[in-house]
Enzyme design. Sequence first.
Site, PDB file in Angstrom:
ATOM      1  N   ASP A   1       0.828  -1.212   0.000  1.00  0.00           N
ATOM      2  CA  ASP A   1       0.000   0.000   0.000  1.00  0.00           C
ATOM      3  C   ASP A   1       0.864   1.265   0.000  1.00  0.00           C
ATOM      4  O   ASP A   1       0.677   2.159   0.844  1.00  0.00           O
ATOM      5  CB  ASP A   1      -0.929   0.007   1.235  1.00  0.00           C
ATOM      6  CG  ASP A   1      -1.746  -1.273   1.350  1.00  0.00           C
ATOM      7  OD1 ASP A   1      -2.114  -1.822   0.314  1.00  0.00           O
ATOM      8  OD2 ASP A   1      -1.994  -1.720   2.493  1.00  0.00           O
TER       9      ASP A   1
ATOM     10  N   GLU B   1     -11.418   0.878  -3.536  1.00  0.00           N
ATOM     11  CA  GLU B   1     -10.767   1.304  -2.281  1.00  0.00           C
ATOM     12  C   GLU B   1      -9.478   2.042  -2.597  1.00  0.00           C
ATOM     13  O   GLU B   1      -9.150   2.263  -3.769  1.00  0.00           O
ATOM     14  CB  GLU B   1     -10.480   0.081  -1.392  1.00  0.00           C
ATOM     15  CG  GLU B   1      -9.604  -0.959  -2.075  1.00  0.00           C
ATOM     16  CD  GLU B   1      -9.543  -2.300  -1.348  1.00  0.00           C
ATOM     17  OE1 GLU B   1     -10.317  -2.540  -0.410  1.00  0.00           O
ATOM     18  OE2 GLU B   1      -8.708  -3.119  -1.751  1.00  0.00           O
TER      19      GLU B   1
HETATM   20  C1  6LW Z   1      -5.821  -2.047   2.034  1.00  0.00           C
HETATM   21  C2  6LW Z   1      -6.536  -2.102   0.775  1.00  0.00           C
HETATM   22  C3  6LW Z   1      -5.691  -3.032   0.098  1.00  0.00           C
HETATM   23  O1  6LW Z   1      -6.459  -1.349   3.021  1.00  0.00           O
HETATM   24  O2  6LW Z   1      -5.305  -3.968   0.986  1.00  0.00           O
HETATM   25  O3  6LW Z   1      -4.370  -3.501  -1.695  1.00  0.00           O
HETATM   26  C4  6LW Z   1      -5.696  -3.509   2.243  1.00  0.00           C
HETATM   27  N1  6LW Z   1      -5.300  -2.874  -1.091  1.00  0.00           N
HETATM   28  O4  6LW Z   1      -6.658  -0.911   0.091  1.00  0.00           O
HETATM   29  C5  6LW Z   1      -4.708  -3.868   3.272  1.00  0.00           C
HETATM   30  O5  6LW Z   1      -3.406  -3.619   2.829  1.00  0.00           O
END
Ligand code: 6LW
Length: 562
Positions: free
Chosen positions: A65, A238
């Site tokens: 991330d 997200e």
């Molecule tokens: C993070 C989400 C994700 O919050 O994995 O790869 C989760 N994306 O955005 C945890 O790293």
Amino acid sequence: MEPRVKNLVILLVMAGMFNIHFSYSQPNKAYFDYFEYRGNDNSFKKKINLANQYFNPVVAGFYPDPSVCRKGEDYYLVNSSFSYYPGVPIWHSKDLVSWKQIGHVLDRPSQLKLNGLELSDGIFAPTIRYNEANNTFYMICTVVNGIKNFLVKTNDLSKGWSEPILLPEVRGIDPSIYFDDNGKAYITNGGPPSVSKYKGYKAIWLYEYDTQTDKIVGKGKRIAEGGIDTTKHPTWLEGPHIYKVKNKYYLMCAEGGTEEGHSEVVFESDKVDGAYKPCAINPILTQRDLVDKRSDKFTSTGHADLVQTPQGEWYAVFLATRPYGNDLYNTGRETCLLPVTWKNNTPIILDSGKAMPLIVNTTGLNRTAKRPTGNFIWRDDFTHTTLQQEWNMIRTPEDNWYSISRGKLILNALEKSIYNKVNPAFLGRRQQHMTFSAKTTFAFAPKTNDELAGMVLIQNEANNIVVGKTMKNGKMVLLVENRIKGINSSVAAVEIPTRDVNAAISIYLEVNKGTCDVYYSFNKQERELLAKQIDIKHLSSKEAGGFVGSYVGVYATANRMK
Ligand code: 6LW
């Protein structure tokens, strides 16, 4: 004096006279001479021209991330750290390729409470931004199953960061902060959708943030829902970030979940709060539709952040994984870098259908120092008085259970084990290569079957390997214990000959992708094999679950099964 107190005083005086130790007040200690880690991945043995080429990942191992910002000529990068402590590693670079860790954002227990959390809870997806208007850095993220969304700030990185400013209005995960050029600030994050349509159906929210009062202003607003093409039932929208380029706002998000279906997508709008429409080309990064067989394979690419160089070029950092088998990787999700090209007002990180490159040309980047990628040797002889920043512990420390003195790392064997959601006497560093070796030499005198000290390879509480010196049936032994999905099995054990019970003992781990060989030596003699080809596929995220990569480290416990 009351008789009971009097008896205790007599007992303590006698204990002093006869040099008797009470085990409950005097923890047994393990003394480590050094710890050495050697990365040895085949892909990094390829010859590159350091002046104008670099390897992906730019930060290898479990550094997921990634988020990046720039102040002047300096770039800063942060990563998720889940329930490892200190939290949120922060890196500095002048060229986006060579990253040097400058510390951790959350480095005081008051900033980060992790006890009772699972290893894959805790810190998710930090964003780092520099706000020119008030000369302040912000780091915003979530403690999952803890204080939830919060930010910390500083106007002097060398002095550390503030205490957390809680953001209870922001529901969900992955907050980011955007400073508009009109002085306004906005927080955007992944949160609940308007209706619950199917698993993974999510929305992106926007909140105005007042940088004077450090408070959310008014109510949040959903600015995107589902994903780019809602007819295809997209999941896990997200990791949002907002950028403004040529008077247009861009909302860039991850889509598809952090595994093999991962991708990065982008929307555009004339106003910061929408309406956001998908850009002309999407996704702007994915490996999900490529043929399975490809060399130096990267998968799961997504969760990106953009940064512009002083010369005006755009780059993206994002996470990717390097599987050694069918979606198996013990190295976790790693930080990669690619240049961004704009086509049809869309920032493209990697053209559709292209395989993620291991070696990239750096035209436009001014390469500087060495970087923590490729194959390298990392060794700690414990000559510093404080711990080197590569060492992490599991959860927030509650007592002083380690010290460094006269070239030794000393661990107190606590009544806590790595099998529980506590802060055990464990110090580890990330496994940054799929092929690596690690070794240590230590002294420890176990008195019971419960006391153990040695080395650990760990993915989580339920999936790990312990190589340790302990007692068994009245004999001193070195054993290998494999824990798979919460069940322990004994892999190997060797009795320590009487002449060596008090001598230094060395442990050597040789990890090659999904297997591990263990060697040992007593009293610094020739090394011998203890266990060959231990299957360690359960240390991959696919088997162990969760979001973390593996660690290798040192450990001492007074209750190894607790
Ligand atoms: C993070 C989400 C994700 O919050 O994995 O790869 C989760 N994306 O955005 C945890 O790293």
